[in-house]
Design an enzyme around this catalytic site. Sequence first.
Site, PDB file in Angstrom:
ATOM      1  CG  ASN A   1      21.626  12.462   2.571  1.00 52.52           C
ATOM      2  OD1 ASN A   1      22.447  13.273   2.153  1.00 52.52           O
ATOM      3  ND2 ASN A   1      20.573  12.803   3.262  1.00 52.52           N
TER       4      ASN A   1
ATOM      5  CG  HIS B   1      26.622  11.214  -4.073  1.00 49.62           C
ATOM      6  ND1 HIS B   1      26.601  12.409  -3.384  1.00 49.62           N
ATOM      7  CD2 HIS B   1      26.697  11.547  -5.389  1.00 49.62           C
ATOM      8  CE1 HIS B   1      26.660  13.419  -4.242  1.00 49.62           C
ATOM      9  NE2 HIS B   1      26.705  12.929  -5.462  1.00 49.62           N
TER      10      HIS B   1
HETATM   11  C1  BJW Z   1      20.059  21.831   6.978  1.00 49.14           C
HETATM   12  C2  BJW Z   1      19.876  21.367   8.263  1.00 49.14           C
HETATM   13  C3  BJW Z   1      18.573  21.128   8.638  1.00 49.14           C
HETATM   14  C4  BJW Z   1      21.971  21.575   8.003  1.00 49.14           C
HETATM   15  N1  BJW Z   1      17.582  21.352   7.781  1.00 49.14           N
HETATM   16  N2  BJW Z   1      19.071  22.067   6.138  1.00 49.14           N
HETATM   17  C5  BJW Z   1      31.476  20.957 -12.083  1.00 49.14           C
HETATM   18  C6  BJW Z   1      32.060  22.071 -11.504  1.00 49.14           C
HETATM   19  C7  BJW Z   1      33.023  21.942 -10.503  1.00 49.14           C
HETATM   20  C8  BJW Z   1      33.431  20.683 -10.050  1.00 49.14           C
HETATM   21  C9  BJW Z   1      32.846  19.587 -10.623  1.00 49.14           C
HETATM   22  C10 BJW Z   1      31.907  19.723 -11.637  1.00 49.14           C
HETATM   23  N3  BJW Z   1      31.489  18.478 -11.994  1.00 49.14           N
HETATM   24  C11 BJW Z   1      32.155  17.578 -11.238  1.00 49.14           C
HETATM   25  C12 BJW Z   1      33.000  18.215 -10.408  1.00 49.14           C
HETATM   26  C13 BJW Z   1      33.903  17.596  -9.422  1.00 49.14           C
HETATM   27  C14 BJW Z   1      33.189  17.155  -8.164  1.00 49.14           C
HETATM   28  C15 BJW Z   1      32.548  18.360  -7.480  1.00 49.14           C
HETATM   29  O1  BJW Z   1      31.348  18.583  -7.513  1.00 49.14           O
HETATM   30  N4  BJW Z   1      33.342  19.146  -6.820  1.00 49.14           N
HETATM   31  C16 BJW Z   1      32.839  20.325  -6.123  1.00 49.14           C
HETATM   32  C17 BJW Z   1      32.957  20.116  -4.613  1.00 49.14           C
HETATM   33  C18 BJW Z   1      33.604  21.528  -6.579  1.00 49.14           C
HETATM   34  N5  BJW Z   1      32.188  16.127  -8.474  1.00 49.14           N
HETATM   35  C19 BJW Z   1      32.532  14.864  -8.621  1.00 49.14           C
HETATM   36  O2  BJW Z   1      33.700  14.501  -8.539  1.00 49.14           O
HETATM   37  C20 BJW Z   1      31.425  13.886  -8.936  1.00 49.14           C
HETATM   38  N6  BJW Z   1      31.833  13.094 -10.028  1.00 49.14           N
HETATM   39  C21 BJW Z   1      31.764  13.514 -11.286  1.00 49.14           C
HETATM   40  O3  BJW Z   1      31.162  14.515 -11.609  1.00 49.14           O
HETATM   41  O4  BJW Z   1      32.405  12.687 -12.179  1.00 49.14           O
HETATM   42  C22 BJW Z   1      32.714  13.217 -13.476  1.00 49.14           C
HETATM   43  C23 BJW Z   1      33.731  14.336 -13.315  1.00 49.14           C
HETATM   44  C24 BJW Z   1      34.795  14.213 -12.441  1.00 49.14           C
HETATM   45  C25 BJW Z   1      35.720  15.261 -12.289  1.00 49.14           C
HETATM   46  C26 BJW Z   1      35.564  16.449 -12.994  1.00 49.14           C
HETATM   47  C27 BJW Z   1      34.470  16.578 -13.872  1.00 49.14           C
HETATM   48  C28 BJW Z   1      33.554  15.503 -14.025  1.00 49.14           C
HETATM   49  C29 BJW Z   1      31.234  12.913  -7.789  1.00 49.14           C
HETATM   50  C30 BJW Z   1      30.701  13.583  -6.575  1.00 49.14           C
HETATM   51  C31 BJW Z   1      30.648  12.567  -5.444  1.00 49.14           C
HETATM   52  C32 BJW Z   1      30.292  13.259  -4.129  1.00 49.14           C
HETATM   53  N7  BJW Z   1      30.587  12.389  -3.089  1.00 49.14           N
HETATM   54  C33 BJW Z   1      30.417  12.863  -1.731  1.00 49.14           C
HETATM   55  C34 BJW Z   1      31.234  11.985  -0.797  1.00 49.14           C
HETATM   56  C35 BJW Z   1      30.763  10.598  -0.786  1.00 49.14           C
HETATM   57  C36 BJW Z   1      31.541   9.926   0.255  1.00 49.14           C
HETATM   58  C37 BJW Z   1      30.722   9.582   1.449  1.00 49.14           C
HETATM   59  O5  BJW Z   1      29.596  10.034   1.679  1.00 49.14           O
HETATM   60  O6  BJW Z   1      31.288   8.830   2.149  1.00 49.14           O
HETATM   61  O7  BJW Z   1      29.032  12.898  -1.402  1.00 49.14           O
HETATM   62  S1  BJW Z   1      30.975  14.512  -1.428  1.00 49.14           S
HETATM   63  C38 BJW Z   1      29.780  14.846  -0.197  1.00 49.14           C
HETATM   64  O8  BJW Z   1      29.076  16.009  -0.664  1.00 49.14           O
HETATM   65  C39 BJW Z   1      28.787  13.664  -0.207  1.00 49.14           C
HETATM   66  C40 BJW Z   1      27.479  14.407  -0.278  1.00 49.14           C
HETATM   67  O9  BJW Z   1      26.454  13.561  -0.805  1.00 49.14           O
HETATM   68  C41 BJW Z   1      27.784  15.605  -1.132  1.00 49.14           C
HETATM   69  C42 BJW Z   1      26.841  16.760  -0.974  1.00 49.14           C
HETATM   70  O10 BJW Z   1      26.894  17.284   0.316  1.00 49.14           O
HETATM   71  P1  BJW Z   1      25.599  17.918   0.945  1.00 49.14           P
HETATM   72  O11 BJW Z   1      24.540  16.907   1.043  1.00 49.14           O
HETATM   73  O12 BJW Z   1      25.257  19.149   0.224  1.00 49.14           O
HETATM   74  O13 BJW Z   1      26.094  18.196   2.437  1.00 49.14           O
HETATM   75  P2  BJW Z   1      26.785  19.501   3.075  1.00 49.14           P
HETATM   76  O14 BJW Z   1      27.335  19.127   4.380  1.00 49.14           O
HETATM   77  O15 BJW Z   1      27.706  20.143   2.109  1.00 49.14           O
HETATM   78  O16 BJW Z   1      25.580  20.516   3.258  1.00 49.14           O
HETATM   79  C43 BJW Z   1      24.567  20.332   4.225  1.00 49.14           C
HETATM   80  C44 BJW Z   1      23.522  21.407   4.019  1.00 49.14           C
HETATM   81  O17 BJW Z   1      22.445  21.172   4.898  1.00 49.14           O
HETATM   82  C45 BJW Z   1      24.050  22.818   4.321  1.00 49.14           C
HETATM   83  O18 BJW Z   1      23.612  23.698   3.280  1.00 49.14           O
HETATM   84  C46 BJW Z   1      23.349  23.181   5.644  1.00 49.14           C
HETATM   85  O19 BJW Z   1      23.078  24.570   5.741  1.00 49.14           O
HETATM   86  C47 BJW Z   1      22.089  22.373   5.530  1.00 49.14           C
HETATM   87  N8  BJW Z   1      21.474  21.987   6.788  1.00 49.14           N
HETATM   88  N9  BJW Z   1      21.155  21.233   8.850  1.00 49.14           N
HETATM   89  C48 BJW Z   1      17.896  21.843   6.536  1.00 49.14           C
HETATM   90  N10 BJW Z   1      18.304  20.684   9.895  1.00 49.14           N
END
Ligand code: BJW
Length: 248
Positions: free
Chosen positions: A105, A122
Amino acid sequence: MATYHDLPPHARQRLAVAERVAVLTGAGISAESGVPTFRGPQGLWRSFRPEELATPEAFARDPQMVWEWYDWRRGKVAACRPNAGHTALAAMGVKVPSFTLITQNVDGLHRLAGSTDPVELHGNIWQTRCLGCGKVQENRQTPLVPLPPTCPTCGGMLRPHIVWFGESLDPAILGRAQQVAGDADVFMVVGTSSVVWPAAGLAEVAAMNGATIIEINVEETPLTPDADVTLLGPAGYHLPRIVEGLWG
Ligand code: BJW
Ligand code: ZN
């Protein structure tokens, strides 16, 4: 491996004797504070396509639009307070001999709840980075004027100090997270969809090194089959019960 509505005795025992505990949090832990999550029915991404906003290409194309989105989010986050889940993790931090909080976060609510030195994978929505001189600065002004904001040192354009898709995480920060995951006796994964890498790989690092994996989420995720225990329900319900039950 199995889903529960209360921490089962074997997991409770592991946590009670653990020397090293690491916790990875995601947007779900802040949902009960009113911060929108990214995915799901109420998710931020519902009305904005991430590839349009959270990428360096989008910022290069239209910094004004990207900054307007962040300015809106900063305003929302500024009005939010830590909830019982954040507070319970801050309390856990002083009870467990070695405790590290890792968060995806950018909202800063863990610090506000009293967690010291969280590993922010992040970045942080309250920090900017200058495209001219590279300086990272805290900036809590909301709304931001002017938009896009400019660097007080060199006049260059500022960007959010946040890791966008396709950008590498700071190697020192990721390295620290991987180290504590690998050293953990218990690794908890709270409120994340476990789809964004490399954060999603930390539980695997912990499991490979023998940690018990405890997931807390309102629904099952891609991690659930590999977790030792998945507690279904809100983080703000389960975390205080765990802390009270073990250390209260
Ligand atoms: C509750 C609840 C309650 C609700 N109690 N629970 C390997 C495989 C495939 C792709 C990749 C890979 N390696 C890298 C990639 C590419 C990419 C990636 O992962 N893509 C996937 C989406 C497929 N990763 C990157 O680009 C990363 N960089 C990188 O690896 O560089 C090298 C590289 C690049 C390219 C290729 C290979 C290598 C960087 C990732 C940066 C993520 N940034 C973000 C946005 C930031 C912008 C901002 O915030 O303004 O960060 S994405 C967004 O998702 C944000 C979050 O931190 C992140 C995670 O989201 P999160 O926290 O999981 O939220 P939600 O909404 O998805 O889920 C909420 C959960 O809570 C749900 O499960 C609900 O059920 C639950 N919940 N209420 C408990 N009360
Ligand atoms: Zn500058």
